[in-house]
Design a protein around this motif. Structure first.
Motif, PDB file in Angstrom:
ATOM      1  N   TRP A   2       0.958  -1.359  -0.098  1.00  0.00           N
ATOM      2  CA  TRP A   2      -0.442   0.234  -0.284  1.00  0.00           C
ATOM      3  C   TRP A   2       0.949   0.973  -0.277  1.00  0.00           C
ATOM      4  O   TRP A   2       0.396   1.927  -0.289  1.00  0.00           O
ATOM      5  N   GLY A   3       1.790   0.685   0.740  1.00  0.00           N
ATOM      6  CA  GLY A   3       2.905   1.822   0.861  1.00  0.00           C
ATOM      7  C   GLY A   3       3.512   2.766  -0.796  1.00  0.00           C
ATOM      8  O   GLY A   3       3.446   4.463  -0.950  1.00  0.00           O
ATOM      9  N   VAL A   4       3.677   1.171  -1.620  1.00  0.00           N
ATOM     10  CA  VAL A   4       3.820   1.977  -3.234  1.00  0.00           C
ATOM     11  C   VAL A   4       2.724   2.476  -3.854  1.00  0.00           C
ATOM     12  O   VAL A   4       3.052   3.156  -5.107  1.00  0.00           O
ATOM     13  N   VAL A   5       1.375   1.652  -3.611  1.00  0.00           N
ATOM     14  CA  VAL A   5       0.190   2.125  -4.360  1.00  0.00           C
ATOM     15  C   VAL A   5      -0.246   3.406  -3.429  1.00  0.00           C
ATOM     16  O   VAL A   5      -0.229   4.481  -4.659  1.00  0.00           O
ATOM     17  N   ASP A   6       0.236   4.183  -2.053  1.00  0.00           N
ATOM     18  CA  ASP A   6      -0.014   5.180  -2.019  1.00  0.00           C
ATOM     19  C   ASP A   6       0.576   6.446  -3.559  1.00  0.00           C
ATOM     20  O   ASP A   6       0.561   7.012  -3.629  1.00  0.00           O
ATOM     21  N   VAL A  32      -6.290  -3.654  -3.710  1.00  0.00           N
ATOM     22  CA  VAL A  32      -6.924  -4.591  -3.495  1.00  0.00           C
ATOM     23  C   VAL A  32      -6.174  -5.831  -3.782  1.00  0.00           C
ATOM     24  O   VAL A  32      -6.348  -7.066  -3.243  1.00  0.00           O
ATOM     25  N   ALA A  33      -6.493  -5.610  -5.411  1.00  0.00           N
ATOM     26  CA  ALA A  33      -6.858  -7.432  -6.119  1.00  0.00           C
ATOM     27  C   ALA A  33      -5.018  -7.715  -5.536  1.00  0.00           C
ATOM     28  O   ALA A  33      -5.061  -8.574  -5.704  1.00  0.00           O
ATOM     29  N   GLY A  34      -3.934  -6.723  -5.035  1.00  0.00           N
ATOM     30  CA  GLY A  34      -2.937  -7.083  -4.834  1.00  0.00           C
ATOM     31  C   GLY A  34      -2.767  -8.159  -3.022  1.00  0.00           C
ATOM     32  O   GLY A  34      -2.340  -9.398  -3.277  1.00  0.00           O
ATOM     33  N   THR A  35      -3.232  -7.373  -2.222  1.00  0.00           N
ATOM     34  CA  THR A  35      -3.779  -7.299  -0.783  1.00  0.00           C
ATOM     35  C   THR A  35      -4.241  -8.647  -1.329  1.00  0.00           C
ATOM     36  O   THR A  35      -3.788  -9.943  -0.144  1.00  0.00           O
ATOM     37  N   ILE A  36      -5.628  -9.104  -1.544  1.00  0.00           N
ATOM     38  CA  ILE A  36      -6.160 -10.071  -2.255  1.00  0.00           C
ATOM     39  C   ILE A  36      -5.597 -11.241  -2.662  1.00  0.00           C
ATOM     40  O   ILE A  36      -5.137 -12.061  -1.656  1.00  0.00           O
ATOM     41  N   ALA A  37      -4.825 -11.345  -3.426  1.00  0.00           N
ATOM     42  CA  ALA A  37      -3.452 -12.087  -3.342  1.00  0.00           C
ATOM     43  C   ALA A  37      -2.356 -12.236  -2.787  1.00  0.00           C
ATOM     44  O   ALA A  37      -2.286 -13.851  -2.898  1.00  0.00           O
ATOM     45  N   ILE A  38      -2.071 -11.880  -1.856  1.00  0.00           N
ATOM     46  CA  ILE A  38      -1.145 -11.408  -1.199  1.00  0.00           C
ATOM     47  C   ILE A  38      -1.462 -12.776   0.020  1.00  0.00           C
ATOM     48  O   ILE A  38      -1.438 -13.494   0.904  1.00  0.00           O
ATOM     49  N   LEU A  39      -3.358 -13.158   0.512  1.00  0.00           N
ATOM     50  CA  LEU A  39      -3.410 -12.970   1.261  1.00  0.00           C
ATOM     51  C   LEU A  39      -3.886 -14.439   1.087  1.00  0.00           C
ATOM     52  O   LEU A  39      -4.360 -15.886   1.455  1.00  0.00           O
ATOM     53  N   ARG A  40      -4.536 -15.063  -0.153  1.00  0.00           N
ATOM     54  CA  ARG A  40      -4.511 -16.256  -0.486  1.00  0.00           C
ATOM     55  C   ARG A  40      -3.585 -17.089  -0.782  1.00  0.00           C
ATOM     56  O   ARG A  40      -3.202 -18.256  -0.854  1.00  0.00           O
ATOM     57  N   PHE A  41      -2.289 -15.952  -0.998  1.00  0.00           N
ATOM     58  CA  PHE A  41      -0.531 -16.920  -1.398  1.00  0.00           C
ATOM     59  C   PHE A  41      -0.490 -17.677  -0.169  1.00  0.00           C
ATOM     60  O   PHE A  41      -0.089 -18.865   0.419  1.00  0.00           O
ATOM     61  N   GLY A  42      -0.759 -17.478   1.039  1.00  0.00           N
ATOM     62  CA  GLY A  42      -0.254 -17.811   2.253  1.00  0.00           C
ATOM     63  C   GLY A  42      -1.645 -18.488   3.370  1.00  0.00           C
ATOM     64  O   GLY A  42      -0.897 -18.973   4.208  1.00  0.00           O
TER      65      GLY A  42
END
Length: 146
Positions: A2-6, A32-42
């Motif tokens: 989110w730092g990069v996104v902002d 948001v898509a990146g966050t969901i992808a990170i959460l799904r990966f783990g």
């Protein structure tokens, strides 16, 4: 993430003010898509699609739109201060349950955003890019270490 996104979103607004408004939401969708992808990966096989996280994003965005666009009718400067502080309020609330570090992040970055809003003048967009971008990056590294 989110730092990069902002940082990217606010830099785009600084370079091309037309990016402010509906277009900035497209950049946030990538986050948001990146966050969901990170959460799904783990996640385990049972928790492959984090509906609660998606619901939390939807609730925060809906609340923000109601207040910033429908009721408040904020200008660009106000919206640039409002949206990060809305999510930082979430950090501060989470800190009540998960540790003081989240509250410190939320309150500290909110103070920096408010200082920039009040005293940075025309440099506010760049101030926002720096504070929210690098602030969230440092917070992510801090939380990862914890």
């Amino acid at each position: 993430l989110w730092g990069v996104v902002d940082l990217v979103r606010d830099a785009l607004i600084a370079v091309g003010p037309r990016w402010f408004g509906p277009r900035w939401f497209l950049v946030d969708l990538i986050g948001v898509a990146g966050t969901i992808a990170i959460l799904r990966f783990g996640a385990s096989a049972a928790g492959r699609f984090p509906l609660r996280v998606l619901a939390a994003f939807a609730l925060f965005y809906a609340f923000g739109w109601i207040w910033s666009d429908l009721l408040g009718q904020f200008g660009p400067r106000e919206e640039m201060a409002f949206w990060p502080t809305l999510f930082l309020f979430g950090y501060a609330l989470i800190g009540l349950a998960f540790g003081v570090a989240f509250s410190a992040i939320g309150l500290g970055l909110t103070a920096l955003i408010l200082a920039g809003y009040l005293w940075s003048g025309e440099a506010f967009i760049l101030w926002q890019a720096f504070v929210t971008g690098f602030g969230f990056m440092l917070c992510g590294l801090w939380m990862r270490r914890a």
